[in-house]
Scaffold this active site. Structure first.
Site, PDB file in Angstrom:
ATOM      1  N   HIS A 163      29.450  48.577 -24.026  1.00 62.06           N
ATOM      2  CA  HIS A 163      30.593  48.454 -23.362  1.00 62.06           C
ATOM      3  C   HIS A 163      31.933  48.491 -23.897  1.00 62.06           C
ATOM      4  O   HIS A 163      33.343  48.097 -23.347  1.00 62.06           O
ATOM      5  CB  HIS A 163      30.714  46.603 -22.596  1.00 62.06           C
TER       6      HIS A 163
ATOM      7  N   SER B 126      23.256  36.036 -20.770  1.00 58.49           N
ATOM      8  CA  SER B 126      22.917  35.671 -19.174  1.00 58.49           C
ATOM      9  C   SER B 126      21.815  36.742 -18.408  1.00 58.49           C
ATOM     10  O   SER B 126      21.542  36.284 -17.760  1.00 58.49           O
ATOM     11  CB  SER B 126      23.571  35.385 -18.431  1.00 58.49           C
TER      12      SER B 126
HETATM   13  P1  OAD Z   1      27.286  35.660 -20.830  1.00 60.75           P
HETATM   14  O1  OAD Z   1      28.873  34.616 -20.439  1.00 60.75           O
HETATM   15  O2  OAD Z   1      27.013  36.215 -19.063  1.00 60.75           O
HETATM   16  O3  OAD Z   1      26.148  34.573 -21.472  1.00 60.75           O
HETATM   17  C1  OAD Z   1      26.226  34.103 -22.536  1.00 60.75           C
HETATM   18  C2  OAD Z   1      24.385  33.493 -22.797  1.00 60.75           C
HETATM   19  O4  OAD Z   1      24.931  33.510 -24.059  1.00 60.75           O
HETATM   20  C3  OAD Z   1      24.394  32.752 -21.486  1.00 60.75           C
HETATM   21  O5  OAD Z   1      23.032  32.889 -21.417  1.00 60.75           O
HETATM   22  C4  OAD Z   1      24.179  31.578 -22.723  1.00 60.75           C
HETATM   23  O6  OAD Z   1      23.152  30.428 -22.573  1.00 60.75           O
HETATM   24  C5  OAD Z   1      24.033  32.120 -24.333  1.00 60.75           C
HETATM   25  N1  OAD Z   1      25.189  31.518 -25.118  1.00 60.75           N
HETATM   26  C6  OAD Z   1      25.596  30.073 -25.225  1.00 60.75           C
HETATM   27  N2  OAD Z   1      26.405  29.914 -26.320  1.00 60.75           N
HETATM   28  C7  OAD Z   1      25.058  30.716 -27.402  1.00 60.75           C
HETATM   29  C8  OAD Z   1      25.339  30.180 -28.376  1.00 60.75           C
HETATM   30  N3  OAD Z   1      26.207  29.183 -29.676  1.00 60.75           N
HETATM   31  N4  OAD Z   1      24.249  30.732 -29.090  1.00 60.75           N
HETATM   32  C9  OAD Z   1      23.437  32.227 -28.162  1.00 60.75           C
HETATM   33  N5  OAD Z   1      23.279  31.914 -27.097  1.00 60.75           N
HETATM   34  C10 OAD Z   1      24.696  31.549 -26.211  1.00 60.75           C
HETATM   35  O7  OAD Z   1      27.441  36.536 -21.519  1.00 60.75           O
HETATM   36  P2  OAD Z   1      26.536  38.196 -21.795  1.00 60.75           P
HETATM   37  O8  OAD Z   1      25.167  38.823 -20.801  1.00 60.75           O
HETATM   38  O9  OAD Z   1      27.138  38.945 -22.633  1.00 60.75           O
HETATM   39  O10 OAD Z   1      30.392  42.932 -19.418  1.00 60.75           O
HETATM   40  O11 OAD Z   1      27.606  39.118 -20.648  1.00 60.75           O
HETATM   41  C11 OAD Z   1      27.359  40.517 -20.414  1.00 60.75           C
HETATM   42  C12 OAD Z   1      28.466  41.688 -19.916  1.00 60.75           C
HETATM   43  O12 OAD Z   1      29.181  40.258 -18.839  1.00 60.75           O
HETATM   44  C13 OAD Z   1      29.265  41.514 -21.355  1.00 60.75           C
HETATM   45  O13 OAD Z   1      29.637  41.932 -21.777  1.00 60.75           O
HETATM   46  C14 OAD Z   1      30.978  41.521 -19.818  1.00 60.75           C
HETATM   47  C15 OAD Z   1      30.734  40.594 -18.536  1.00 60.75           C
HETATM   48  O14 OAD Z   1      31.356  40.540 -16.928  1.00 60.75           O
HETATM   49  C16 OAD Z   1      32.022  43.455 -19.130  1.00 60.75           C
HETATM   50  O15 OAD Z   1      33.234  42.979 -19.826  1.00 60.75           O
HETATM   51  C17 OAD Z   1      31.707  44.749 -19.544  1.00 60.75           C
END
Ligand code: OAD
Length: 230
Positions: free
Chosen positions: A106, A168
């Site tokens: 990204h 997520s």
């Molecule tokens: P999310 O905010 O959707 O999800 C975060 C994940 O991290 C969840 O599954 C939480 O349970 C987990 N989490 C929270 N705290 C944590 C910790 N201390 N250790 C481990 N895990 C933890 O973020 P992403 O899945 O990264 O894209 O989101 C994917 C994409 O959506 C991003 O790259 C961004 C967003 O829109 C763009 O901007 C193109």
């Protein structure tokens, strides 16, 4: 003995303990900002100042964050494995934690693109950009294609071990992407993992935050290695 290929797929959760906001949890970024305003080509066309300000702020904040224990342990794994990190994150914490092979699906906050030639990616550091610079953030917005997807698919197909940390799986293509791996050991570190995305494949869930979860995984991998040597 040849090193095994270990592929790590990371999301915002791996950087959470460094103080970087996640997107969808608690006080996440997308809870406080409208995606269509700050993370789409249309939003940028409509209000460049607003979008630049959003990423200028993130760029400055991220430059002050430090890699955490999970980033560090991932770089230590390079002693024993060919490690490829495929990340959705736009921060540079994997690199600053010492990882040498990182694919940013990204984009990257510390880089920008020229508006007259968007293939022209420039290292920009933590400086702000303004409308007059004729630049855009090197960020993949909604409606745009992820970067280096073929390279990521190839790595995942060739993986001997797969590790997922802190995502997520809300972005749909990522489910198909990680499922390109074979029937190999899969470890998923997340306090609240989506248990459905791998279908029938066997997954070891480590329901911990990234730092603690990575140290547990490090022990598991060391034990596996001892068994293989005996
Ligand atoms: P999310 O905010 O959707 O999800 C975060 C994940 O991290 C969840 O599954 C939480 O349970 C987990 N989490 C929270 N705290 C944590 C910790 N201390 N250790 C481990 N895990 C933890 O973020 P992403 O899945 O990264 O894209 O989101 C994917 C994409 O959506 C991003 O790259 C961004 C967003 O829109 C763009 O901007 C193109």
């Amino acid at each position: 003995m040849e090193k095994e290929n270990l592929v790590v797929f990371t999301g915002a959760g791996v950087s959470a303990e460094s103080g970087v906001d996640t997107f969808r949890t608690d006080n996440g970024l997308w809870m406080n900002h409208k995606v269509e305003d700050v993370a789409t080509p249309e939003g940028f066309k409509k209000d460049k100042d607003k979008v630049n300000e959003f990423y200028n702020n993130l760029r400055e904040l991220e430059s002050k964050k430090k890699p955490n224990g999970a980033h560090m342990l991932l770089s230590h794994l390079e002693d024993d494995y060919n490690v490829t990190i495929v990340t959705q994150n736009v921060d540079s914490l994997h690199e600053r934690g010492g990882s040498s092979n990182v694919i940013h699906l990204h984009g990257e906050l510390n880089k920008v693109r020229s508006l007259s030639n968007t293939n022209d990616v420039i290292y920009w550091g933590d400086k702000p950009i303004t409308k007059e610079d004729n630049l855009r953030p090197h960020i993949v917005w909604f409606g745009e294609q992820p970067l280096d997807i073929n390279k990521s698919i190839k790595s995942i197909k060739e993986a001997d071990i797969m590790v997922i940390i802190g995502t997520s799986f809300n972005i749909e293509y990522t489910i198909e992407l990680v499922n390109r791996c074979g029937l190999i050991p899969i470890y998923f570190i997340d306090p609240n993992p989506d248990t459905t995305i791998f279908g029938d494949k066997e997954v070891t869930f480590i329901r911990e935050k990234a730092v603690k979860g990575m140290s547990q995984l490090y022990e598991i991998l060391n034990k596996e290695k001892e068994i293989n040597y005996n």
